[in-house]
Motif scaffolding. Structure first.
Motif, PDB file in Angstrom:
ATOM      1  N   HIS A 169      68.750  11.297  19.431  1.00  0.00           N
ATOM      2  CA  HIS A 169      69.299  10.477  20.505  1.00  0.00           C
ATOM      3  C   HIS A 169      70.695  10.938  20.941  1.00  0.00           C
ATOM      4  O   HIS A 169      71.260  10.386  21.895  1.00  0.00           O
ATOM      5  N   VAL A 170      71.252  11.941  20.264  1.00  0.00           N
ATOM      6  CA  VAL A 170      72.628  12.372  20.522  1.00  0.00           C
ATOM      7  C   VAL A 170      72.648  13.585  21.439  1.00  0.00           C
ATOM      8  O   VAL A 170      71.820  14.491  21.320  1.00  0.00           O
ATOM      9  N   HIS A 171      73.609  13.598  22.357  1.00  0.00           N
ATOM     10  CA  HIS A 171      73.918  14.777  23.168  1.00  0.00           C
ATOM     11  C   HIS A 171      75.238  15.369  22.684  1.00  0.00           C
ATOM     12  O   HIS A 171      76.052  14.656  22.069  1.00  0.00           O
ATOM     13  N   GLY A 172      75.462  16.643  22.965  1.00  0.00           N
ATOM     14  CA  GLY A 172      76.657  17.290  22.453  1.00  0.00           C
ATOM     15  C   GLY A 172      77.297  18.233  23.443  1.00  0.00           C
ATOM     16  O   GLY A 172      76.624  18.788  24.327  1.00  0.00           O
ATOM     17  N   THR A 173      78.607  18.412  23.294  1.00  0.00           N
ATOM     18  CA  THR A 173      79.375  19.380  24.076  1.00  0.00           C
ATOM     19  C   THR A 173      80.135  20.279  23.111  1.00  0.00           C
ATOM     20  O   THR A 173      80.838  19.785  22.215  1.00  0.00           O
ATOM     21  N   LEU A 174      79.988  21.561  23.289  1.00  0.00           N
ATOM     22  CA  LEU A 174      80.672  22.551  22.461  1.00  0.00           C
ATOM     23  C   LEU A 174      81.905  23.049  23.199  1.00  0.00           C
ATOM     24  O   LEU A 174      81.808  23.554  24.317  1.00  0.00           O
ATOM     25  N   VAL A 175      83.072  22.903  22.579  1.00  0.00           N
ATOM     26  CA  VAL A 175      84.334  23.367  23.158  1.00  0.00           C
ATOM     27  C   VAL A 175      84.843  24.547  22.352  1.00  0.00           C
ATOM     28  O   VAL A 175      85.087  24.437  21.148  1.00  0.00           O
ATOM     29  N   ASP A 176      84.982  25.674  23.001  1.00  0.00           N
ATOM     30  CA  ASP A 176      85.619  26.834  22.385  1.00  0.00           C
ATOM     31  C   ASP A 176      85.892  27.840  23.491  1.00  0.00           C
ATOM     32  O   ASP A 176      85.526  27.616  24.657  1.00  0.00           O
TER      33      ASP A 176
END
Length: 308
Positions: A169-176
């Motif tokens: 149920h989780v969405h994610g954003t990768l910051v780098d």
């Protein structure tokens, strides 16, 4: 050196005469033989006949993919690690990182200036970790209220991929940085989470994507001195306000004794391990209040903070 030259791979292909090994590795034969004899004396490789060298069981470790090969490759990040130690004395005397004095640029700028070196570093960071533990909240039941995780400084996305796999149920954003998140497709696709993962190619010292439930900092604070660590936490606090939480995994321990060490960080970046009390000071300066702490099932120490 033998890793850098690929000596073990040539032996595995049946090349054992030092002359042919030297030709294939573009080396001086006598010098290569001297190095190999030193390794034989230490239990690595064998010399069954004069000027003939073969693998033994101990040397087969050089054929295995993983962080050992990356760390021993002197043409990549491993060479930087080895050379950085020459600045240890000056780092102790000055209290500042000495990487620039050895290599001409500060550590992170050196990676930006040398794409091959940066790729070597990213690969070693991935290979050097086991499958990440997605249990990054102190209380597992809290995941029910989490819809969006921002992995701050998450490299190529290995941790975020495991979180998304474990929590459909989780969405994610990768910051780098752009050069790093560009490789995230290699992680998200095979993990089956590409439809729930986005990337933000930027420095984490810039304003972060706002409004997520969790801002995860895994093994990143360890790399930075207090000033930069506080700036990073401040960016997380700004983005998490008013209702999100900032979760730190790695680099902070329950007490000072558990956080000892970090000498290589001292010479390379000025980073350091911290105790929970030391972290509380940084968090307060960044506008965060520690709300929970504890160990994950795999033994990692977790700290949760919320905007003050």
């Amino acid at each position: 050196m033998v890793v850098t030259l690929g000596v073990a791979e040539h032996m595995a292909d049946g090349v054992t005469k030092v002359g042919e090994l030297a030709r294939r590795t573009d080396c001086d034969g006598e010098s290569l033989a001297r190095v190999l004899r030193r390794l034989v004396a230490n239990g690595l490789f064998e010399e069954p006949a004069e000027d003939e060298f073969t693998l033994n069981e101990a040397a087969r470790v050089f054929l295995e993919p993983g962080p050992l090969r990356g760390g021993l490759n002197l043409d990549g990040h491993g060479g930087r690690l080895a050379g950085a130690w020459t600045g240890l004395l000056d780092a102790v005397r000055s209290g500042r990182p000495t990487y620039q004095g050895v290599f001409g640029l500060p550590f992170w700028e050196d990676l930006d200036a040398h794409p091959g070196l940066a790729e070597s570093y990213d690969s070693m960071m991935v290979e050097g970790r086991h499958v990440p533990d997605p249990a990054v909240l102190v209380h597992d039941a809290d995941w029910a209220d989490v819809r969006h995780v921002v992995d701050v400084g998450g490299g190529t996305g290995a941790m975020l991929a495991e979180i998304l796999r474990a929590r459909p149920h989780v969405h994610g954003t990768l910051v780098d940085l752009p050069r790093t998140v560009a490789r995230s497709g290699e992680i998200f696709g095979p993990a089956g989470v590409a439809d729930r993962a986005t990337v933000a190619p930027q420095s984490f010292f810039e304003p972060l994507p706002a409004g997520a439930d969790v801002y995860l900092i895994q093994s990143v604070l360890l790399d930075w001195p207090d000033e930069e660590a506080t700036r990073l936490l401040t960016r997380c606090a700004e983005a998490a306000a008013p209702n999100g939480r900032v979760v730190v995994v790695g680099g902070v321990s329950a007490d000072r004794a558990a956080g000892k060490g970090g000498l290589l960080l001292m010479v390379m970046t000025g980073g350091k391990p911290r105790s929970l009390d030391e972290f509380r000071v940084l968090a307060a300066e960044a506008g965060l209040t520690v709300s929970a702490s504890g160990e994950s099932p795999s033994g990692h120490f977790i700290i949760e903070s919320r905007p003050s």
